[in-house]
Design a protein around this motif. Sequence first.
Motif, PDB file in Angstrom:
ATOM      1  N   ASP A 159     -13.164   7.326  -5.963  1.00  0.00           N
ATOM      2  CA  ASP A 159     -14.066   6.560  -6.824  1.00  0.00           C
ATOM      3  C   ASP A 159     -15.502   6.978  -6.547  1.00  0.00           C
ATOM      4  OD1 ASP A 159     -11.994   5.029  -7.992  1.00  0.00           O
ATOM      5  OD2 ASP A 159     -11.960   3.733  -6.223  1.00  0.00           O
ATOM      6  N   SER A 160     -16.325   6.890  -7.569  1.00  0.00           N
ATOM      7  CA  SER A 160     -17.725   7.261  -7.388  1.00  0.00           C
ATOM      8  C   SER A 160     -18.466   6.196  -6.587  1.00  0.00           C
ATOM      9  CB  SER A 160     -18.399   7.484  -8.739  1.00  0.00           C
ATOM     10  OG  SER A 160     -18.427   6.271  -9.479  1.00  0.00           O
ATOM     11  N   SER A 161     -19.628   6.558  -6.111  1.00  0.00           N
ATOM     12  CA  SER A 161     -20.433   5.681  -5.261  1.00  0.00           C
ATOM     13  C   SER A 161     -21.482   4.953  -6.093  1.00  0.00           C
ATOM     14  CB  SER A 161     -21.128   6.513  -4.175  1.00  0.00           C
ATOM     15  OG  SER A 161     -22.052   5.744  -3.461  1.00  0.00           O
ATOM     16  N   ALA A 162     -21.479   3.610  -6.057  1.00  0.00           N
ATOM     17  CA  ALA A 162     -22.411   2.808  -6.855  1.00  0.00           C
ATOM     18  C   ALA A 162     -23.869   3.079  -6.475  1.00  0.00           C
ATOM     19  CB  ALA A 162     -22.092   1.329  -6.680  1.00  0.00           C
ATOM     20  N   ALA A 163     -24.121   3.342  -5.200  1.00  0.00           N
ATOM     21  CA  ALA A 163     -25.494   3.575  -4.758  1.00  0.00           C
ATOM     22  C   ALA A 163     -26.055   4.901  -5.253  1.00  0.00           C
ATOM     23  CB  ALA A 163     -25.562   3.525  -3.234  1.00  0.00           C
ATOM     24  N   LEU A 164     -25.156   5.829  -5.657  1.00  0.00           N
ATOM     25  CA  LEU A 164     -25.603   7.157  -6.074  1.00  0.00           C
ATOM     26  C   LEU A 164     -25.309   7.444  -7.541  1.00  0.00           C
ATOM     27  CD1 LEU A 164     -24.472   9.174  -2.909  1.00  0.00           C
ATOM     28  CD2 LEU A 164     -26.763   8.337  -3.459  1.00  0.00           C
ATOM     29  N   ASP A 165     -24.806   6.460  -8.286  1.00  0.00           N
ATOM     30  CA  ASP A 165     -24.562   6.604  -9.726  1.00  0.00           C
ATOM     31  C   ASP A 165     -25.763   6.020 -10.501  1.00  0.00           C
ATOM     32  OD1 ASP A 165     -22.109   7.606  -9.063  1.00  0.00           O
ATOM     33  OD2 ASP A 165     -20.935   6.051 -10.049  1.00  0.00           O
ATOM     34  N   GLY A 166     -25.984   6.521 -11.696  1.00  0.00           N
ATOM     35  CA  GLY A 166     -27.046   5.967 -12.545  1.00  0.00           C
ATOM     36  C   GLY A 166     -27.662   7.038 -13.420  1.00  0.00           C
ATOM     37  N   PHE A 167     -28.921   6.822 -13.811  1.00  0.00           N
ATOM     38  CA  PHE A 167     -29.608   7.826 -14.627  1.00  0.00           C
ATOM     39  C   PHE A 167     -31.062   7.927 -14.197  1.00  0.00           C
ATOM     40  CE2 PHE A 167     -30.477   3.918 -16.937  1.00  0.00           C
ATOM     41  CZ  PHE A 167     -31.799   4.080 -17.377  1.00  0.00           C
ATOM     42  N   ARG A 168     -31.661   9.069 -14.565  1.00  0.00           N
ATOM     43  CA  ARG A 168     -33.069   9.296 -14.331  1.00  0.00           C
ATOM     44  C   ARG A 168     -33.689   9.842 -15.629  1.00  0.00           C
ATOM     45  NH1 ARG A 168     -32.782   6.205 -11.148  1.00  0.00           N
ATOM     46  NH2 ARG A 168     -33.178   6.238  -8.910  1.00  0.00           N
ATOM     47  N   GLY A 214     -17.543  10.751  -2.694  1.00  0.00           N
ATOM     48  CA  GLY A 214     -17.336  11.131  -1.303  1.00  0.00           C
ATOM     49  C   GLY A 214     -15.971  11.784  -1.140  1.00  0.00           C
ATOM     50  N   ILE A 215     -15.945  12.996  -0.565  1.00  0.00           N
ATOM     51  CA  ILE A 215     -14.680  13.740  -0.425  1.00  0.00           C
ATOM     52  C   ILE A 215     -14.385  14.055   1.037  1.00  0.00           C
ATOM     53  CG2 ILE A 215     -14.745  14.739  -2.737  1.00  0.00           C
ATOM     54  CD1 ILE A 215     -15.926  17.283  -1.488  1.00  0.00           C
ATOM     55  N   GLY A 216     -15.000  13.308   1.945  1.00  0.00           N
ATOM     56  CA  GLY A 216     -14.805  13.577   3.367  1.00  0.00           C
ATOM     57  C   GLY A 216     -13.391  13.324   3.849  1.00  0.00           C
ATOM     58  N   GLU A 217     -12.581  12.594   3.074  1.00  0.00           N
ATOM     59  CA  GLU A 217     -11.202  12.314   3.486  1.00  0.00           C
ATOM     60  C   GLU A 217     -10.257  13.494   3.292  1.00  0.00           C
ATOM     61  OE1 GLU A 217      -9.756   8.823   1.631  1.00  0.00           O
ATOM     62  OE2 GLU A 217     -11.419   7.559   2.306  1.00  0.00           O
ATOM     63  N   ILE A 218     -10.696  14.500   2.548  1.00  0.00           N
ATOM     64  CA  ILE A 218      -9.849  15.689   2.387  1.00  0.00           C
ATOM     65  C   ILE A 218      -9.850  16.447   3.714  1.00  0.00           C
ATOM     66  CG2 ILE A 218      -9.516  17.860   1.155  1.00  0.00           C
ATOM     67  CD1 ILE A 218     -10.904  16.617  -1.237  1.00  0.00           C
ATOM     68  N   PRO A 219      -8.690  16.717   4.310  1.00  0.00           N
ATOM     69  CA  PRO A 219      -8.645  17.342   5.642  1.00  0.00           C
ATOM     70  C   PRO A 219      -9.187  18.773   5.644  1.00  0.00           C
ATOM     71  CG  PRO A 219      -6.440  17.233   4.683  1.00  0.00           C
ATOM     72  CD  PRO A 219      -7.330  16.441   3.779  1.00  0.00           C
ATOM     73  N   ASP A 220      -9.718  19.172   6.790  1.00  0.00           N
ATOM     74  CA  ASP A 220     -10.201  20.546   6.942  1.00  0.00           C
ATOM     75  C   ASP A 220      -9.049  21.527   6.745  1.00  0.00           C
ATOM     76  OD1 ASP A 220     -12.679  19.545   7.526  1.00  0.00           O
ATOM     77  OD2 ASP A 220     -12.423  19.651   9.715  1.00  0.00           O
ATOM     78  N   GLY A 221      -9.330  22.614   6.078  1.00  0.00           N
ATOM     79  CA  GLY A 221      -8.317  23.640   5.846  1.00  0.00           C
ATOM     80  C   GLY A 221      -7.405  23.354   4.669  1.00  0.00           C
ATOM     81  N   ASN A 229     -18.906  22.602   3.552  1.00  0.00           N
ATOM     82  CA  ASN A 229     -18.949  21.402   4.404  1.00  0.00           C
ATOM     83  C   ASN A 229     -19.788  20.270   3.810  1.00  0.00           C
ATOM     84  OD1 ASN A 229     -17.374  22.642   6.503  1.00  0.00           O
ATOM     85  ND2 ASN A 229     -19.223  23.771   7.132  1.00  0.00           N
ATOM     86  N   ARG A 230     -19.733  20.122   2.492  1.00  0.00           N
ATOM     87  CA  ARG A 230     -20.428  19.004   1.864  1.00  0.00           C
ATOM     88  C   ARG A 230     -19.533  17.763   1.897  1.00  0.00           C
ATOM     89  NH1 ARG A 230     -21.176  23.027  -2.546  1.00  0.00           N
ATOM     90  NH2 ARG A 230     -23.048  24.238  -2.001  1.00  0.00           N
ATOM     91  N   GLU A 231     -20.116  16.646   2.190  1.00  0.00           N
ATOM     92  CA  GLU A 231     -19.369  15.394   2.246  1.00  0.00           C
ATOM     93  C   GLU A 231     -19.187  14.763   0.875  1.00  0.00           C
ATOM     94  OE1 GLU A 231     -17.928  13.865   4.871  1.00  0.00           O
ATOM     95  OE2 GLU A 231     -18.432  15.613   6.092  1.00  0.00           O
ATOM     96  N   ARG A 232     -19.948  15.279  -0.120  1.00  0.00           N
ATOM     97  CA  ARG A 232     -19.909  14.694  -1.460  1.00  0.00           C
ATOM     98  C   ARG A 232     -19.786  15.800  -2.519  1.00  0.00           C
ATOM     99  NH1 ARG A 232     -23.003  12.041   1.880  1.00  0.00           N
ATOM    100  NH2 ARG A 232     -24.455  13.810   1.803  1.00  0.00           N
ATOM    101  N   SER A 233     -19.205  15.403  -3.649  1.00  0.00           N
ATOM    102  CA  SER A 233     -19.166  16.297  -4.802  1.00  0.00           C
ATOM    103  C   SER A 233     -19.946  15.579  -5.911  1.00  0.00           C
ATOM    104  CB  SER A 233     -17.717  16.561  -5.232  1.00  0.00           C
ATOM    105  OG  SER A 233     -17.641  17.597  -6.180  1.00  0.00           O
ATOM    106  N   GLN A 234     -21.084  16.165  -6.360  1.00  0.00           N
ATOM    107  CA  GLN A 234     -22.030  15.456  -7.226  1.00  0.00           C
ATOM    108  C   GLN A 234     -22.307  16.228  -8.511  1.00  0.00           C
ATOM    109  OE1 GLN A 234     -25.193  15.134  -4.247  1.00  0.00           O
ATOM    110  NE2 GLN A 234     -24.570  13.007  -3.786  1.00  0.00           N
TER     111      GLN A 234
END
Length: 287
Positions: free
Chosen positions: A118-127, A156-163, A241-246
Amino acid sequence: MEQEDQPQPSAPAGSGGTSKWKKAFLSLVVVTVLLMVGGGILWFGLQKASKSPSREGAASTEAVSEEATSANELVTDTDATPSVTPQPTKTPTTAPLPTPTPTLAPTPTPTTLIETFDSSAALDGFRASNAGGNAGLELRAGRNATLTTRGFVSFGIGEIPDGATIEQATLKIYQVSVVGDPYGAGLRVMLDHLDYGTTLEHADFSAASLSSSFTTLSTNASVGWKEVDVTDQVRSDLSNNRERSQYRLHMATETVGGTVTGDFAYFEAADNSTGSGYTPQLVVRYH
């Protein structure tokens, strides 16, 4: 004078019994003689039979002895028998055994996992181009008489395991409504891939993208899910090694104009401000 007949003298009493006894005695003698004769014949026959094999055995022994004597004479007669040179025994040649081919264990089929982020509410929106914007409302792409807007969505995609190997990644954003005519004259909503970090700021409106306008999100005003493939983008995020996909949403052609109300396409954000319940999703299949 007539003579009277004189009685004849009778046989002495018991003479008949003596005659019978004599006959029985004679019969017994005859039987005894016959038995003795027969027994003698049988005894001579057995004696003859028992002596015959001995003679045959003796004859066989004599024959074998003569053959052995002849054989010994032949062996000792070295002048008559040529000497034989022994031949070397051939060593059997053993064919080499084939080298067994090792049996390889079958490669296990990796288990494919599917995870929805799910997307992050704190980082969703418009400019907006005038430095305005809002992180608590919908994703908005369009324009009005004074500005243009761009939407932002982060996962946030940090839950995807390394490799992990990403097989497929799909971005799903729900279009809830339009204002004016944002798709007029063939316009469409495009996507940029970028990394705007842990906060959504005014500078992100014009921040450089990792890949610009890499796909089209929507081409019409129909309400519903808009889905695009973002497999390469998610792979890039993981490899770096990005923790997010934006991602950033914008119109293919951005010009200020129209009415004050403007021409906008609205998409649901993580905070569900429009109440549709269809918040952004990133579906990743990997192993």
